[in-house]
Design a protein around this motif. Structure first.
Motif, PDB file in Angstrom:
ATOM      1  N   GLY A   1      10.664  -8.085 -10.720  1.00  0.00           N
ATOM      2  CA  GLY A   1       9.540  -8.211 -11.236  1.00  0.00           C
ATOM      3  C   GLY A   1       8.890  -9.620 -11.353  1.00  0.00           C
ATOM      4  N   ILE A   2       9.552 -10.700 -11.364  1.00  0.00           N
ATOM      5  CA  ILE A   2       8.984 -12.031 -11.105  1.00  0.00           C
ATOM      6  C   ILE A   2       8.394 -12.182  -9.895  1.00  0.00           C
ATOM      7  CG2 ILE A   2       9.576 -14.407 -11.167  1.00  0.00           C
ATOM      8  CD1 ILE A   2      11.432 -13.808 -13.367  1.00  0.00           C
ATOM      9  N   GLY A   3       9.054 -11.525  -8.878  1.00  0.00           N
ATOM     10  CA  GLY A   3       8.683 -11.715  -7.455  1.00  0.00           C
ATOM     11  C   GLY A   3       7.474 -10.886  -7.015  1.00  0.00           C
ATOM     12  N   VAL A   4       7.477  -9.697  -7.643  1.00  0.00           N
ATOM     13  CA  VAL A   4       6.260  -8.727  -7.422  1.00  0.00           C
ATOM     14  C   VAL A   4       5.067  -9.551  -8.240  1.00  0.00           C
ATOM     15  CG1 VAL A   4       5.182  -6.490  -8.106  1.00  0.00           C
ATOM     16  CG2 VAL A   4       7.777  -6.640  -7.303  1.00  0.00           C
ATOM     17  N   SER A   5       5.248 -10.031  -9.443  1.00  0.00           N
ATOM     18  CA  SER A   5       4.251 -10.843 -10.242  1.00  0.00           C
ATOM     19  C   SER A   5       3.709 -11.975  -9.492  1.00  0.00           C
ATOM     20  CB  SER A   5       4.820 -11.222 -11.636  1.00  0.00           C
ATOM     21  OG  SER A   5       3.858 -11.962 -12.247  1.00  0.00           O
ATOM     22  N   ALA A   6       4.455 -12.719  -8.734  1.00  0.00           N
ATOM     23  CA  ALA A   6       3.952 -13.767  -8.057  1.00  0.00           C
ATOM     24  C   ALA A   6       2.968 -13.209  -6.724  1.00  0.00           C
ATOM     25  CB  ALA A   6       4.958 -14.660  -7.435  1.00  0.00           C
ATOM     26  N   ILE A   7       3.436 -12.112  -6.093  1.00  0.00           N
ATOM     27  CA  ILE A   7       2.658 -11.629  -4.995  1.00  0.00           C
ATOM     28  C   ILE A   7       1.442 -11.056  -5.603  1.00  0.00           C
ATOM     29  CG2 ILE A   7       2.656  -9.520  -3.480  1.00  0.00           C
ATOM     30  CD1 ILE A   7       5.690  -9.960  -3.131  1.00  0.00           C
ATOM     31  N   LEU A   8       1.210 -10.250  -6.948  1.00  0.00           N
ATOM     32  CA  LEU A   8       0.114  -9.682  -7.436  1.00  0.00           C
ATOM     33  C   LEU A   8      -0.808 -10.984  -7.695  1.00  0.00           C
ATOM     34  CD1 LEU A   8       1.551  -6.626  -9.039  1.00  0.00           C
ATOM     35  CD2 LEU A   8       0.118  -6.594  -7.116  1.00  0.00           C
ATOM     36  N   THR A   9      -0.273 -11.913  -8.166  1.00  0.00           N
ATOM     37  CA  THR A   9      -1.125 -13.001  -8.742  1.00  0.00           C
ATOM     38  C   THR A   9      -1.739 -13.593  -7.492  1.00  0.00           C
ATOM     39  OG1 THR A   9       0.636 -13.681 -10.582  1.00  0.00           O
ATOM     40  CG2 THR A   9      -0.968 -15.370  -9.676  1.00  0.00           C
ATOM     41  N   ALA A  10      -1.039 -13.672  -6.392  1.00  0.00           N
ATOM     42  CA  ALA A  10      -1.843 -14.045  -5.238  1.00  0.00           C
ATOM     43  C   ALA A  10      -3.018 -13.104  -4.678  1.00  0.00           C
ATOM     44  CB  ALA A  10      -0.928 -14.326  -4.024  1.00  0.00           C
ATOM     45  N   VAL A  11      -2.728 -11.782  -4.785  1.00  0.00           N
ATOM     46  CA  VAL A  11      -3.788 -10.852  -4.461  1.00  0.00           C
ATOM     47  C   VAL A  11      -4.804 -10.976  -5.278  1.00  0.00           C
ATOM     48  CG1 VAL A  11      -4.040  -8.315  -4.310  1.00  0.00           C
ATOM     49  CG2 VAL A  11      -1.842  -9.407  -3.267  1.00  0.00           C
ATOM     50  N   ASN A  12      -4.447 -10.937  -6.589  1.00  0.00           N
ATOM     51  CA  ASN A  12      -5.637 -11.126  -7.524  1.00  0.00           C
ATOM     52  C   ASN A  12      -6.638 -12.278  -7.328  1.00  0.00           C
ATOM     53  OD1 ASN A  12      -4.744  -8.733  -8.572  1.00  0.00           O
ATOM     54  ND2 ASN A  12      -3.710  -9.895 -10.430  1.00  0.00           N
ATOM     55  N   GLY A  13      -6.025 -13.496  -7.056  1.00  0.00           N
ATOM     56  CA  GLY A  13      -6.631 -14.742  -6.646  1.00  0.00           C
ATOM     57  C   GLY A  13      -7.485 -14.717  -5.398  1.00  0.00           C
ATOM     58  N   TYR A  14      -6.832 -13.525  -4.238  1.00  0.00           N
ATOM     59  CA  TYR A  14      -7.795 -13.646  -3.133  1.00  0.00           C
ATOM     60  C   TYR A  14      -9.076 -12.650  -3.458  1.00  0.00           C
ATOM     61  CZ  TYR A  14      -9.214 -11.225   1.232  1.00  0.00           C
ATOM     62  OH  TYR A  14      -9.783 -10.816   2.317  1.00  0.00           O
ATOM     63  N   LEU A  15      -8.647 -11.601  -4.240  1.00  0.00           N
ATOM     64  CA  LEU A  15      -9.881 -10.691  -4.730  1.00  0.00           C
ATOM     65  C   LEU A  15     -11.090 -11.504  -5.227  1.00  0.00           C
ATOM     66  CD1 LEU A  15      -7.811  -7.469  -5.718  1.00  0.00           C
ATOM     67  CD2 LEU A  15      -9.428  -7.686  -3.704  1.00  0.00           C
ATOM     68  N   LEU A  16     -10.963 -12.260  -5.980  1.00  0.00           N
ATOM     69  CA  LEU A  16     -11.714 -13.281  -6.719  1.00  0.00           C
ATOM     70  C   LEU A  16     -12.512 -14.045  -5.733  1.00  0.00           C
ATOM     71  CD1 LEU A  16      -9.892 -14.311 -10.020  1.00  0.00           C
ATOM     72  CD2 LEU A  16     -11.870 -12.594  -9.952  1.00  0.00           C
ATOM     73  N   THR A  17     -11.789 -14.566  -4.805  1.00  0.00           N
ATOM     74  CA  THR A  17     -12.395 -15.464  -3.886  1.00  0.00           C
ATOM     75  C   THR A  17     -13.477 -14.783  -2.933  1.00  0.00           C
ATOM     76  OG1 THR A  17     -10.546 -15.395  -2.458  1.00  0.00           O
ATOM     77  CG2 THR A  17     -10.484 -17.143  -3.934  1.00  0.00           C
ATOM     78  N   VAL A  18     -13.036 -13.539  -2.636  1.00  0.00           N
ATOM     79  CA  VAL A  18     -13.898 -13.009  -1.799  1.00  0.00           C
ATOM     80  C   VAL A  18     -15.046 -12.092  -2.440  1.00  0.00           C
ATOM     81  CG1 VAL A  18     -12.053 -12.552  -0.004  1.00  0.00           C
ATOM     82  CG2 VAL A  18     -12.474 -10.506  -1.566  1.00  0.00           C
ATOM     83  N   SER A  19     -14.954 -11.925  -3.730  1.00  0.00           N
ATOM     84  CA  SER A  19     -15.928 -11.368  -4.510  1.00  0.00           C
ATOM     85  C   SER A  19     -17.340 -12.283  -4.478  1.00  0.00           C
ATOM     86  CB  SER A  19     -15.588 -11.009  -5.796  1.00  0.00           C
ATOM     87  OG  SER A  19     -15.188 -12.054  -6.637  1.00  0.00           O
ATOM     88  N   ASP A  20     -18.602 -11.627  -4.709  1.00  0.00           N
ATOM     89  CA  ASP A  20     -19.599 -12.202  -5.195  1.00  0.00           C
ATOM     90  C   ASP A  20     -19.792 -12.608  -6.620  1.00  0.00           C
ATOM     91  OD1 ASP A  20     -20.532 -10.056  -7.052  1.00  0.00           O
ATOM     92  OD2 ASP A  20     -21.462  -9.246  -5.167  1.00  0.00           O
ATOM     93  N   ILE A  21     -20.556 -13.690  -6.916  1.00  0.00           N
ATOM     94  CA  ILE A  21     -20.697 -14.164  -8.239  1.00  0.00           C
ATOM     95  C   ILE A  21     -20.695 -13.220  -9.404  1.00  0.00           C
ATOM     96  CG2 ILE A  21     -23.077 -14.565  -8.159  1.00  0.00           C
ATOM     97  CD1 ILE A  21     -20.480 -16.999  -9.680  1.00  0.00           C
ATOM     98  N   VAL A  22     -21.650 -12.064  -9.413  1.00  0.00           N
ATOM     99  CA  VAL A  22     -21.590 -11.342 -10.311  1.00  0.00           C
ATOM    100  C   VAL A  22     -20.325 -10.421 -10.688  1.00  0.00           C
ATOM    101  CG1 VAL A  22     -22.670  -9.049 -11.230  1.00  0.00           C
ATOM    102  CG2 VAL A  22     -23.812 -11.140 -10.132  1.00  0.00           C
ATOM    103  N   ASP A  23     -19.519  -9.976  -9.595  1.00  0.00           N
ATOM    104  CA  ASP A  23     -18.263  -9.539  -9.532  1.00  0.00           C
ATOM    105  C   ASP A  23     -17.449 -10.268 -10.131  1.00  0.00           C
ATOM    106  OD1 ASP A  23     -19.381  -6.905  -9.060  1.00  0.00           O
ATOM    107  OD2 ASP A  23     -18.922  -7.046  -6.985  1.00  0.00           O
ATOM    108  N   ALA A  24     -17.113 -11.648  -9.740  1.00  0.00           N
ATOM    109  CA  ALA A  24     -16.474 -12.422  -9.989  1.00  0.00           C
ATOM    110  C   ALA A  24     -16.374 -12.701 -11.605  1.00  0.00           C
ATOM    111  CB  ALA A  24     -16.471 -13.763  -9.298  1.00  0.00           C
ATOM    112  N   ALA A  25     -17.926 -12.998 -12.042  1.00  0.00           N
ATOM    113  CA  ALA A  25     -17.687 -13.077 -13.497  1.00  0.00           C
ATOM    114  C   ALA A  25     -17.149 -11.647 -14.484  1.00  0.00           C
ATOM    115  CB  ALA A  25     -19.464 -13.347 -13.765  1.00  0.00           C
ATOM    116  N   ARG A  26     -17.596 -10.792 -13.634  1.00  0.00           N
ATOM    117  CA  ARG A  26     -17.132  -9.632 -14.462  1.00  0.00           C
ATOM    118  C   ARG A  26     -15.815  -9.222 -14.579  1.00  0.00           C
ATOM    119  NH1 ARG A  26     -18.412  -3.591 -12.172  1.00  0.00           N
ATOM    120  NH2 ARG A  26     -17.449  -2.431 -14.003  1.00  0.00           N
TER     121      ARG A  26
END
Length: 345
Positions: A164-189
């Motif tokens: 679970g800790i390993g999967v959590s680390a992977i998903l945290t990175a995925v979530n960070g990537y999704l935030l970086t590629v989103s536009d400002i409105v979607d990122a704020a939401r």
């Protein structure tokens, strides 16, 4: 002083009653109800506790009836149901893994639900309902993935935590990537959703949570005896007639559903699932998973935290996830220090 008493049911069964645990449950329920009344009366239009109770009983004026029953009561019910679901889910995870750190926050289920919600927000600009469904699917898929990756002739508690800790680390990175590629409105939401909040919750969130709890809580309690025996070890449980893997899989599915649905309804509210079972166990001083006290503690914690988020910071109201995150982080540090001094980590 004796705290246990044997009670004989009409069918001739003998049931052990823990008086201290029962007292704790009653007090937690009273605390949750009192905090709920105070929370309903809190807002831009304050309502006294007496008027809240009269309005709930159907004796308020038209304005109070609209504010209490249509605007504030759904939010409070969502807080109670989300807190209860997280408390019960956390107790199940900690009992199954036999680890005080075995909670959805550590195992990555919250991150999985967040990933599902971010996919709907960032990639599809989904509606609120679609984001809720995405969070639910993300949490369920993450739970299944953790279980399959941890499986090796059964699921060992510490292996489940490590995976679970390993999967959590992977998903945290995925979530960070999704935030970086989103536009400002979607990122704020996305950031608003990720903080965990009960603002704007209505009856549409209440009914799915209530229906799920009505099904899963009795199912979990029906398997509580097997879960308690499993804490003595798989071999002993087998010898006592417990179908270990069946009970473990069933309760893991229930815990994942409770956690994923709660996260879908309110966002990733941190640390309630970790702290509620631990606090309940310290109050009851009772061995075993303490499922009902954990459920009541989770409900009381979240509704109290929501009240604090509105009352203690003036005009700058905080999302409830910020409050639980700060308090839970302090508790986690204390728990780690305690476990280290005891030589368990």
């Amino acid at each position: 002083m004796k705290t246990n008493r044997a009670v004989r049911t009409p069918g001739g069964l003998s049931v052990r009653l823990d008086l201290r645990a029962l007292t704790v449950v009653v007090l937690l329920l009273l605390a949750a109800l009192a905090a709920s009344v105070l929370l309903i009366g809190t807002g831009d239009f304050p309502i006294s506790a007496g008027d809240v109770l009269r309005t709930l009983a159907g004796h308020g004026d038209a304005g109070q009836d609209f504010i209490v029953n249509e605007l504030r009561l759904p939010r409070v019910l969502v807080a109670l149901l989300v807190g209860a679901s997280l408390g019960l889910g956390g107790a199940l995870f900690q009992a199954i893994t036999r680890n005080p750190l075995g909670s959805p926050d550590i195992l990555g289920l919250g991150q999985g639900a967040t990933a599902g919600a971010l996919v709907m927000i960032v990639l599809f600009s989904g509606s609120a309902a679609q984001v809720t469904v995405g969070a639910l699917v993300g949490g369920l898929v993450t739970g299944v993935a953790i279980y399959l990756l941890a499986w090796k002739q059964g699921v060992h508690g510490y292996r489940l935590v490590l995976v679970g800790i390993g999967v959590s680390a992977i998903l945290t990175a995925v979530n960070g990537y999704l935030l970086t590629v989103s536009d400002i409105v979607d990122a704020a939401r996305s950031v608003v959703w990720m903080t965990g909040s009960l603002s704007g919750r209505d009856w549409a969130q209440v009914w799915p949570l209530l229906g799920l709890c009505a099904v899963l809580v009795p199912l979990v309690l029906a398997n509580a005896r097997g879960l308690r025996m499993m804490e003595m070890g798989d071999d002993v449980s087998h010898a006592l007639g417990v179908r270990v893997e069946r009970v473990r899989a069933l309760l893991l599915v229930a815990a994942v559903l409770l956690t994923a649905t709660a996260t879908a309804a309110a966002g990733p509210v941190s640390f309630v699932a970790l702290t509620a079972p631990q606090l309940a166990r310290r109050l009851t001083r009772s061995p075993g998973p303490n499922l009902v006290p954990s459920l009541c503690m989770g409900a009381a914690l979240l509704v109290t935290a929501d009240w604090a988020s509105q009352r203690l910071f003036g005009a700058d109201q905080l999302p409830v996830g910020v409050v639980t995150g700060v308090l839970g982080g302090v508790y986690l540090l204390w728990l780690l220090v305690t476990e280290r001094r005891a030589g368990r980590i």
